[in-house]
Design a protein around this motif. Structure first.
Motif, PDB file in Angstrom:
ATOM      1  N   TYR A 183     -15.138  12.694  -5.095  1.00  0.00           N
ATOM      2  CA  TYR A 183     -13.690  12.594  -5.256  1.00  0.00           C
ATOM      3  C   TYR A 183     -13.054  13.083  -3.963  1.00  0.00           C
ATOM      4  O   TYR A 183     -13.330  14.208  -3.526  1.00  0.00           O
ATOM      5  N   ARG A 184     -12.223  12.264  -3.347  1.00  0.00           N
ATOM      6  CA  ARG A 184     -11.564  12.643  -2.089  1.00  0.00           C
ATOM      7  C   ARG A 184     -10.550  13.742  -2.388  1.00  0.00           C
ATOM      8  O   ARG A 184      -9.529  13.516  -3.026  1.00  0.00           O
ATOM      9  N   SER A 224      -9.344  16.119   0.082  1.00  0.00           N
ATOM     10  CA  SER A 224      -8.524  16.539   1.214  1.00  0.00           C
ATOM     11  C   SER A 224      -8.636  15.496   2.324  1.00  0.00           C
ATOM     12  O   SER A 224      -9.348  14.508   2.188  1.00  0.00           O
ATOM     13  N   GLU A 225      -7.962  15.767   3.418  1.00  0.00           N
ATOM     14  CA  GLU A 225      -7.989  14.842   4.554  1.00  0.00           C
ATOM     15  C   GLU A 225      -9.367  14.747   5.198  1.00  0.00           C
ATOM     16  O   GLU A 225      -9.648  13.789   5.901  1.00  0.00           O
ATOM     17  N   TYR A 226     -10.212  15.746   4.978  1.00  0.00           N
ATOM     18  CA  TYR A 226     -11.490  15.783   5.690  1.00  0.00           C
ATOM     19  C   TYR A 226     -12.716  15.910   4.793  1.00  0.00           C
ATOM     20  O   TYR A 226     -13.838  15.976   5.285  1.00  0.00           O
ATOM     21  N   SER A 227     -12.532  15.933   3.463  1.00  0.00           N
ATOM     22  CA  SER A 227     -13.663  16.227   2.604  1.00  0.00           C
ATOM     23  C   SER A 227     -13.542  15.565   1.234  1.00  0.00           C
ATOM     24  O   SER A 227     -12.452  15.289   0.753  1.00  0.00           O
ATOM     25  N   SER A 228     -14.714  15.346   0.629  1.00  0.00           N
ATOM     26  CA  SER A 228     -14.799  14.840  -0.735  1.00  0.00           C
ATOM     27  C   SER A 228     -15.643  15.795  -1.555  1.00  0.00           C
ATOM     28  O   SER A 228     -16.684  16.277  -1.097  1.00  0.00           O
ATOM     29  N   ARG A 229     -15.206  16.086  -2.749  1.00  0.00           N
ATOM     30  CA  ARG A 229     -15.973  16.945  -3.652  1.00  0.00           C
ATOM     31  C   ARG A 229     -17.071  16.108  -4.301  1.00  0.00           C
ATOM     32  O   ARG A 229     -16.862  14.964  -4.673  1.00  0.00           O
ATOM     33  N   PHE A 241     -20.081  15.657  -7.271  1.00  0.00           N
ATOM     34  CA  PHE A 241     -20.375  16.054  -8.647  1.00  0.00           C
ATOM     35  C   PHE A 241     -21.286  15.028  -9.295  1.00  0.00           C
ATOM     36  O   PHE A 241     -21.448  13.910  -8.802  1.00  0.00           O
ATOM     37  N   CYS A 242     -21.882  15.391 -10.416  1.00  0.00           N
ATOM     38  CA  CYS A 242     -22.728  14.477 -11.174  1.00  0.00           C
ATOM     39  C   CYS A 242     -21.846  13.645 -12.101  1.00  0.00           C
ATOM     40  O   CYS A 242     -21.114  14.199 -12.919  1.00  0.00           O
ATOM     41  N   ALA A 243     -21.955  12.350 -12.001  1.00  0.00           N
ATOM     42  CA  ALA A 243     -21.171  11.460 -12.858  1.00  0.00           C
ATOM     43  C   ALA A 243     -21.650  11.504 -14.310  1.00  0.00           C
ATOM     44  O   ALA A 243     -20.891  11.191 -15.222  1.00  0.00           O
ATOM     45  N   ALA A 244     -22.888  11.926 -14.540  1.00  0.00           N
ATOM     46  CA  ALA A 244     -23.420  11.971 -15.900  1.00  0.00           C
ATOM     47  C   ALA A 244     -23.006  13.231 -16.654  1.00  0.00           C
ATOM     48  O   ALA A 244     -22.517  13.155 -17.778  1.00  0.00           O
ATOM     49  N   CYS A 245     -23.186  14.408 -16.041  1.00  0.00           N
ATOM     50  CA  CYS A 245     -22.903  15.656 -16.766  1.00  0.00           C
ATOM     51  C   CYS A 245     -21.669  16.386 -16.253  1.00  0.00           C
ATOM     52  O   CYS A 245     -21.220  17.335 -16.871  1.00  0.00           O
ATOM     53  N   GLY A 246     -21.132  15.954 -15.112  1.00  0.00           N
ATOM     54  CA  GLY A 246     -19.923  16.561 -14.570  1.00  0.00           C
ATOM     55  C   GLY A 246     -20.132  17.796 -13.722  1.00  0.00           C
ATOM     56  O   GLY A 246     -19.175  18.370 -13.217  1.00  0.00           O
ATOM     57  N   SER A 247     -21.381  18.218 -13.533  1.00  0.00           N
ATOM     58  CA  SER A 247     -21.639  19.421 -12.740  1.00  0.00           C
ATOM     59  C   SER A 247     -21.122  19.286 -11.318  1.00  0.00           C
ATOM     60  O   SER A 247     -21.319  18.260 -10.669  1.00  0.00           O
ATOM     61  N   SER A 248     -20.490  20.334 -10.834  1.00  0.00           N
ATOM     62  CA  SER A 248     -20.069  20.393  -9.442  1.00  0.00           C
ATOM     63  C   SER A 248     -21.302  20.661  -8.587  1.00  0.00           C
ATOM     64  O   SER A 248     -22.103  21.538  -8.899  1.00  0.00           O
ATOM     65  N   ILE A 249     -21.433  19.913  -7.494  1.00  0.00           N
ATOM     66  CA  ILE A 249     -22.579  20.056  -6.601  1.00  0.00           C
ATOM     67  C   ILE A 249     -22.155  20.649  -5.264  1.00  0.00           C
ATOM     68  O   ILE A 249     -22.844  21.470  -4.691  1.00  0.00           O
ATOM     69  N   GLY A 250     -21.010  20.221  -4.757  1.00  0.00           N
ATOM     70  CA  GLY A 250     -20.561  20.710  -3.457  1.00  0.00           C
ATOM     71  C   GLY A 250     -19.473  19.843  -2.878  1.00  0.00           C
ATOM     72  O   GLY A 250     -18.657  19.282  -3.602  1.00  0.00           O
ATOM     73  N   ALA A 251     -19.490  19.727  -1.559  1.00  0.00           N
ATOM     74  CA  ALA A 251     -18.508  18.920  -0.840  1.00  0.00           C
ATOM     75  C   ALA A 251     -19.215  18.202   0.297  1.00  0.00           C
ATOM     76  O   ALA A 251     -20.104  18.769   0.944  1.00  0.00           O
ATOM     77  N   ILE A 252     -18.825  16.969   0.515  1.00  0.00           N
ATOM     78  CA  ILE A 252     -19.371  16.182   1.615  1.00  0.00           C
ATOM     79  C   ILE A 252     -18.217  15.942   2.573  1.00  0.00           C
ATOM     80  O   ILE A 252     -17.270  15.233   2.253  1.00  0.00           O
ATOM     81  N   ASP A 253     -18.300  16.585   3.729  1.00  0.00           N
ATOM     82  CA  ASP A 253     -17.220  16.514   4.707  1.00  0.00           C
ATOM     83  C   ASP A 253     -17.360  15.287   5.592  1.00  0.00           C
ATOM     84  O   ASP A 253     -18.462  14.747   5.764  1.00  0.00           O
ATOM     85  N   ASP A 254     -16.234  14.865   6.171  1.00  0.00           N
ATOM     86  CA  ASP A 254     -16.268  13.764   7.124  1.00  0.00           C
ATOM     87  C   ASP A 254     -17.113  14.135   8.331  1.00  0.00           C
ATOM     88  O   ASP A 254     -17.834  13.301   8.866  1.00  0.00           O
ATOM     89  N   ALA A 255     -16.996  15.392   8.774  1.00  0.00           N
ATOM     90  CA  ALA A 255     -17.915  15.872   9.812  1.00  0.00           C
ATOM     91  C   ALA A 255     -19.299  15.794   9.178  1.00  0.00           C
ATOM     92  O   ALA A 255     -19.425  15.796   7.952  1.00  0.00           O
TER      93      ALA A 255
END
Length: 130
Positions: free
Chosen positions: A65-66, A68-73, A75-89
């Motif tokens: 899920y986007r 911010s301007e530089y990052s996307s959160r 998560f697991c689409a099946a259980c909804g668990s938060s995993i982290g963030a994948i930055d544009d960098a």
């Protein structure tokens, strides 16, 4: 720890990851995005270069899920668990709680971000860098 492999994933196991080598920038954060992403008042993060992370579960890479301007959160689409963030960098920031062994000393936060958003009743400890 240069070639060490650490593993982790979501609650249901569909999103799994392996990281090779040492992470960087271990920290905790209380920003509203982190709070909303996880439901926790504070979260602990550790960052890896994108090429250190391999998605190994049956779901492959996590949903994103986007946020911010530089990052996307992430998560697991099946259980909804938060995993982290994948930055544009080329950075993947993983939530310490998503690791199979979250007790590693290397994950101890060295500083805390957005302390002004931390609830006053929530204590936060950081470990000085050695």
């Amino acid at each position: 720890m240069e070639n060490a492999v650490q593993t982790g994933g979501c609650l249901c196991g569909a999103v799994r990851f392996e990281v090779r080598g040492e992470g960087s920038n271990p920290h905790s954060c209380s920003c509203r995005n982190c709070q909303k992403h996880t439901g926790a008042p504070t979260v602990a993060w550790v960052e890896f270069a994108r090429d250190q992370v391999r998605w190994t579960g049956t779901a492959g890479a996590p949903a994103t899920y986007r946020s911010s301007e530089y990052s996307s959160r992430a998560f697991c689409a099946a259980c909804g668990s938060s995993i982290g963030a994948i930055d544009d960098a080329p950075t993947v920031a993983l939530l310490v709680g998503s690791f199979d062994d979250a007790t590693q000393a290397a994950f101890a936060p060295e500083y805390h971000s957005f302390d002004d958003a931390r609830p006053g009743w929530w204590p936060v400890a950081t470990v000085a860098a050695s």
